[in-house]
Scaffold this active site. Structure first.
Site, PDB file in Angstrom:
ATOM      1  CG  ASN A 130       0.246   0.076   2.028  1.00  0.00           C
ATOM      2  OD1 ASN A 130       1.004  -0.569   2.581  1.00  0.00           O
ATOM      3  ND2 ASN A 130      -1.346   0.443   3.855  1.00  0.00           N
TER       4      ASN A 130
ATOM      5  CD  GLU B  33       4.716  -0.317  12.573  1.00  0.00           C
ATOM      6  OE1 GLU B  33       3.547   0.126  12.544  1.00  0.00           O
ATOM      7  OE2 GLU B  33       5.606   0.281  13.169  1.00  0.00           O
TER       8      GLU B  33
ATOM      9  CB  CYS C  90      -2.164  -0.844   8.508  1.00  0.00           C
ATOM     10  SG  CYS C  90      -0.821   0.774   8.044  1.00  0.00           S
TER      11      CYS C  90
ATOM     12  CD  GLU D 274       7.822   1.194  10.156  1.00  0.00           C
ATOM     13  OE1 GLU D 274       6.625   1.199   9.550  1.00  0.00           O
ATOM     14  OE2 GLU D 274       8.825   0.105   9.814  1.00  0.00           O
TER      15      GLU D 274
HETATM   16  N1  NAD Z   1       0.937  -1.193  11.035  1.00  0.00           N
HETATM   17  C1  NAD Z   1       0.862  -0.720   9.290  1.00  0.00           C
HETATM   18  O1  NAD Z   1       1.885   0.072   9.323  1.00  0.00           O
HETATM   19  C2  NAD Z   1       0.715  -1.558   8.366  1.00  0.00           C
HETATM   20  C3  NAD Z   1       1.215  -0.499   6.926  1.00  0.00           C
HETATM   21  C4  NAD Z   1       0.849  -1.002   5.773  1.00  0.00           C
HETATM   22  C5  NAD Z   1      -0.307  -2.606   5.809  1.00  0.00           C
HETATM   23  N2  NAD Z   1      -0.098  -2.912   6.712  1.00  0.00           N
HETATM   24  C6  NAD Z   1      -1.168  -4.155   6.048  1.00  0.00           C
HETATM   25  O2  NAD Z   1      -0.518  -5.257   5.750  1.00  0.00           O
HETATM   26  C7  NAD Z   1      -1.864  -5.656   5.469  1.00  0.00           C
HETATM   27  C8  NAD Z   1      -2.058  -5.838   3.879  1.00  0.00           C
HETATM   28  O3  NAD Z   1      -0.590  -5.886   2.993  1.00  0.00           O
HETATM   29  P1  NAD Z   1      -0.064  -7.223   2.558  1.00  0.00           P
HETATM   30  O4  NAD Z   1      -1.334  -7.521   1.335  1.00  0.00           O
HETATM   31  O5  NAD Z   1       0.814  -7.182   1.759  1.00  0.00           O
HETATM   32  O6  NAD Z   1       0.294  -8.584   3.692  1.00  0.00           O
HETATM   33  P2  NAD Z   1       0.945  -9.866   3.230  1.00  0.00           P
HETATM   34  O7  NAD Z   1       1.378 -10.406   4.834  1.00  0.00           O
HETATM   35  O8  NAD Z   1       0.359 -10.768   2.332  1.00  0.00           O
HETATM   36  O9  NAD Z   1       2.331  -9.547   3.228  1.00  0.00           O
HETATM   37  C9  NAD Z   1       3.452  -8.614   3.420  1.00  0.00           C
HETATM   38  C10 NAD Z   1       5.022  -9.237   2.562  1.00  0.00           C
HETATM   39  O10 NAD Z   1       5.106 -10.524   3.852  1.00  0.00           O
HETATM   40  C11 NAD Z   1       5.192 -10.618   2.796  1.00  0.00           C
HETATM   41  N3  NAD Z   1       5.382 -12.466   3.018  1.00  0.00           N
HETATM   42  C12 NAD Z   1       4.099 -12.900   2.716  1.00  0.00           C
HETATM   43  N4  NAD Z   1       4.162 -13.746   3.485  1.00  0.00           N
HETATM   44  C13 NAD Z   1       5.714 -14.643   4.035  1.00  0.00           C
HETATM   45  C14 NAD Z   1       6.623 -15.571   4.210  1.00  0.00           C
HETATM   46  N5  NAD Z   1       6.102 -16.764   5.531  1.00  0.00           N
HETATM   47  N6  NAD Z   1       7.576 -14.373   5.103  1.00  0.00           N
HETATM   48  C15 NAD Z   1       7.934 -13.681   4.230  1.00  0.00           C
HETATM   49  N7  NAD Z   1       7.797 -12.983   3.927  1.00  0.00           N
HETATM   50  C16 NAD Z   1       6.236 -13.080   3.723  1.00  0.00           C
HETATM   51  C17 NAD Z   1       4.502 -10.574   1.136  1.00  0.00           C
HETATM   52  O11 NAD Z   1       5.383 -11.745   0.027  1.00  0.00           O
HETATM   53  C18 NAD Z   1       5.304  -9.493   1.718  1.00  0.00           C
HETATM   54  O12 NAD Z   1       6.014  -8.423   0.698  1.00  0.00           O
HETATM   55  C19 NAD Z   1      -2.480  -5.147   5.795  1.00  0.00           C
HETATM   56  O13 NAD Z   1      -3.413  -5.832   6.863  1.00  0.00           O
HETATM   57  C20 NAD Z   1      -2.500  -3.815   6.563  1.00  0.00           C
HETATM   58  O14 NAD Z   1      -3.180  -3.672   7.238  1.00  0.00           O
HETATM   59  C21 NAD Z   1       0.277  -2.403   8.053  1.00  0.00           C
HETATM   60  C1  2ZO Z   2      -1.798   7.044   5.741  1.00  0.00           C
HETATM   61  N1  2ZO Z   2      -0.068   7.108   6.688  1.00  0.00           N
HETATM   62  C2  2ZO Z   2      -0.502   8.469   7.701  1.00  0.00           C
HETATM   63  C3  2ZO Z   2       0.338   8.001   5.306  1.00  0.00           C
HETATM   64  C4  2ZO Z   2      -0.075   6.498   7.189  1.00  0.00           C
HETATM   65  C5  2ZO Z   2       0.797   5.041   6.440  1.00  0.00           C
HETATM   66  C6  2ZO Z   2       1.256   3.798   6.975  1.00  0.00           C
HETATM   67  C7  2ZO Z   2       0.050   2.884   7.120  1.00  0.00           C
HETATM   68  O1  2ZO Z   2      -0.486   1.887   6.241  1.00  0.00           O
END
Ligand code: NAD
Ligand code: 2ZO
Length: 518
Positions: free
Chosen positions: A181, A278, A312, A492
């Site tokens: 994202n 995160e 997120c 972070e």
């Molecule tokens: N808290 C935060 O700062 C934050 C920010 C952005 C997104 N998110 C969360 O991320 C999710 C969406 O992103 P997504 O669909 O890319 O998430 P995801 O967990 O499917 O994948 C994230 C990353 O992990 C890798 N991955 C997957 N399986 C793995 C494994 N077994 N070992 C190591 N790496 C692995 C993927 O290739 C990708 O690079 C949502 O739940 C969102 O809330 C959190």
């Molecule tokens: C939208 N913000 C504020 C840039 C948060 C990004 C971090 C999570 O996806």
């Protein structure tokens, strides 16, 4: 080498364009053929015999490039490069590291438009938002460049003139694993504190958005970091697992979903490696009847529709005090319907395409389930087909506001990660706090009220890592960001993140004789 790095000027003329190979683009016009892996200072192709995966342009549904997932050999090469670079970088002073990082920030500034455009092409978000993401990445690098020279320990006096001191030392090779994202911003939010502390990094972007992390790798290289300091390996869960389990890796910093975060923590635990996680959220936004309604509505839109709702920290459970529900809903629906959806590269667009076809289908299926459970679609929640023929294969939907929601509905309990806001009525402060906290997640929360005492009382009781009073979804890089409960571990941004990318060494110094018991 050290002398060369130390003598870099603080500001150079505008840097040459990066090697993404395209400028001034339009949706549907880009094809990326340059390799997307990067280690030891160069872009690299993936393994010869790998099965390539297509990467799509969300705005059009066209194939944008081919992903070459790295296997054990390539991961090992990247880690080796990072190890070598760590040897140089960790010995430099904070001031020397800062100079190079500031240079990287200048290069980002000079290439802001190109980076933002490539983020749009790969992610589908609007160019307006992508520019802000690039700015956040740059600011983060500037901020940690500023902190690099402040890393210091303590001096502790002990009896007899003896003393001890502490040193803040880097961890070594850090792995960064990103979600799709905020591809460029996540790479910067992880690498900036890591590099400031003297670490090197191997970063794996999401396989859905592989394009811009490698641009960051080029930027660091142009800025003058030692070869191998910031490397990018492409791939999915297999590549990610190889990184997490590599014996030379000291730490894993992950952004993504809760289930993947749990796996990462498990893998890291085998090597007793620290993790930053995160993860996801299902955050509450509390709107009291004494709120400034105009700001509360703006806040609710910011809390739900940035990046097509794929954020997120989104405040997707919007609790509105009953007395103001009708006017709030009327205004929120009016403004949601006015959001301009379409070509994310156009200046007027406020909502672009969701990241992929499967993800769009998943978000739409949440809306269908909500309807079946008795929620009312107040607006949106439909697939959207722009009139421009080149965008017809893109992954668009109309932003959705759901009314008549109850706390037990799936749309209120689960992270949808799309432009879907659930509106819920409440009567009292105690009641809404109990309901807001009734989740295993705790990334963010927000409150709108004019009553300053209520605002602070409410945030004191909210179980969330990032709380907003009379605003939502702002993340200045000076301020820590991260979750409570299952939304994550560590932070972070902000000064505290230095602690997550460094370790403390204590040194005892004896000034007298050894007082032996033997
Ligand atoms: N808290 C935060 O700062 C934050 C920010 C952005 C997104 N998110 C969360 O991320 C999710 C969406 O992103 P997504 O669909 O890319 O998430 P995801 O967990 O499917 O994948 C994230 C990353 O992990 C890798 N991955 C997957 N399986 C793995 C494994 N077994 N070992 C190591 N790496 C692995 C993927 O290739 C990708 O690079 C949502 O739940 C969102 O809330 C959190
Ligand atoms: C939208 N913000 C504020 C840039 C948060 C990004 C971090 C999570 O996806």
């Amino acid at each position: 080498m050290l002398r060369r790095l130390a003598s870099l000027p603080l500001r150079r003329p505008a840097a040459a364009p990066l090697a993404a190979g395209v400028r001034c683009i339009s949706s549907g016009s880009v094809e990326i053929t340059v390799p997307l892996n990067f280690w030891a200072g160069k872009r690299r192709t993936g393994p010869e015999k790998c099965s390539k995966d297509s990467v799509y342009e969300p705005a059009t549904g066209r194939v944008l490039c081919q992903l070459e997932p790295c296997g054990a050999v390539e991961v090992d090469q990247a880690v080796k490069a990072a190890k070598l670079a760590f040897g140089y970088w960790s010995k430099m002073s904070g001031m020397e590291r800062a100079r190079v990082m500031i240079e990287a920030a200048h290069i980002i500034e000079s290439n802001r438009e190109e980076i933002a455009e490539m983020e749009v092409v790969n992610n589908g978000k609007s160019i307006t938002e992508a520019r802000l993401d690039v700015d956040s990445a740059r600011l983060c690098i500037e901020y940690y460049a500023g902190l690099a020279s402040t890393l210091a320990g303590q001096h502790v006096q002990l009896p007899g003139g003896s003393f001890a001191y502490t040193r803040r030392e880097p961890l070594g090779i850090c792995v960064g694993i990103g979600a799709w994202n905020y591809p460029f911003q996540i790479a910067a939010w992880k690498s900036a504190p890591a590099l400031a502390c003297g670490n090197s990094m191997v970063f794996k972007p999401s396989p859905v958005t592989p394009v811009t992390a490698v641009m960051l790798a080029e930027i660091y290289a142009k800025a003058g970091v030692p070869e191998g300091l910031f490397n990018v390996v492409q791939g999915g869960q297999e590549t990610g697992s190889l990184l997490c389990q590599h014996p030379d890796v000291a730490k894993v910093s992950f952004t993504g979903s809760v289930p993947t975060g749990q796996k990462i923590m498990e893998m890291a635990s085998k090597g007793v490696k620290p993790v930053t996680l995160e993860l996801g959220g299902k955050s509450p936004l509390l709107i009291f009847k004494d709120s400034d309604l105009e700001n509360a509505v703006r806040g609710a839109l910011m809390a739900n529709f940035l990046s097509q709702g794929q954020v997120c920290s989104n405040g997707t459970r919007v609790f509105v005090q009953k007395d103001i529900m009708p006017e709030f809903v009327k205004e929120v629906v009016k403004r949601t319907q006015a959001i301009e959806i379409g070509d994310p590269l156009l200046e007027s667009t406020r909502m672009g395409a969701l990241v992929s076809r499967p993800h769009l289908d998943k978000v739409l299926s949440f809306v269908d389930r909500a309807k079946k459970e008795g929620a009312t679609v107040l607006c949106g929640g439909e697939p959207y087909v722009p009139s421009d023929p080149k965008l017809r294969g893109g992954y668009y939907m109309t932003p959705c506001v759901l009314g008549n929601c109850t706390d037990d509905m799936i749309c209120v309990k689960e992270e949808i990660f799309g432009p879907v806001m659930s509106v819920l009525p409440f009567e009292t402060e105690d009641e809404v706090l109990q309901r807001a906290n009734d989740t295993s997640l705790g990334l963010a929360a927000g409150v709108f009220t004019r009553d300053v005492r209520r605002a602070h009382r409410v945030v004191e009781h909210l179980k969330a890592g990032s709380c907003f009073i009379n605003n939502y979804n702002i993340t200045p890089v000076e301020v820590p960001f991260g979750g409570f409960k299952m939304s994550g571990i560590g932070r972070e941004n902000g000064q505290v993140t230095i602690e997550f990318y460094s370790q403390l060494k204590t040194v005892f110094v004896e000034m007298g004789d050894v007082d032996s018991l033997f």
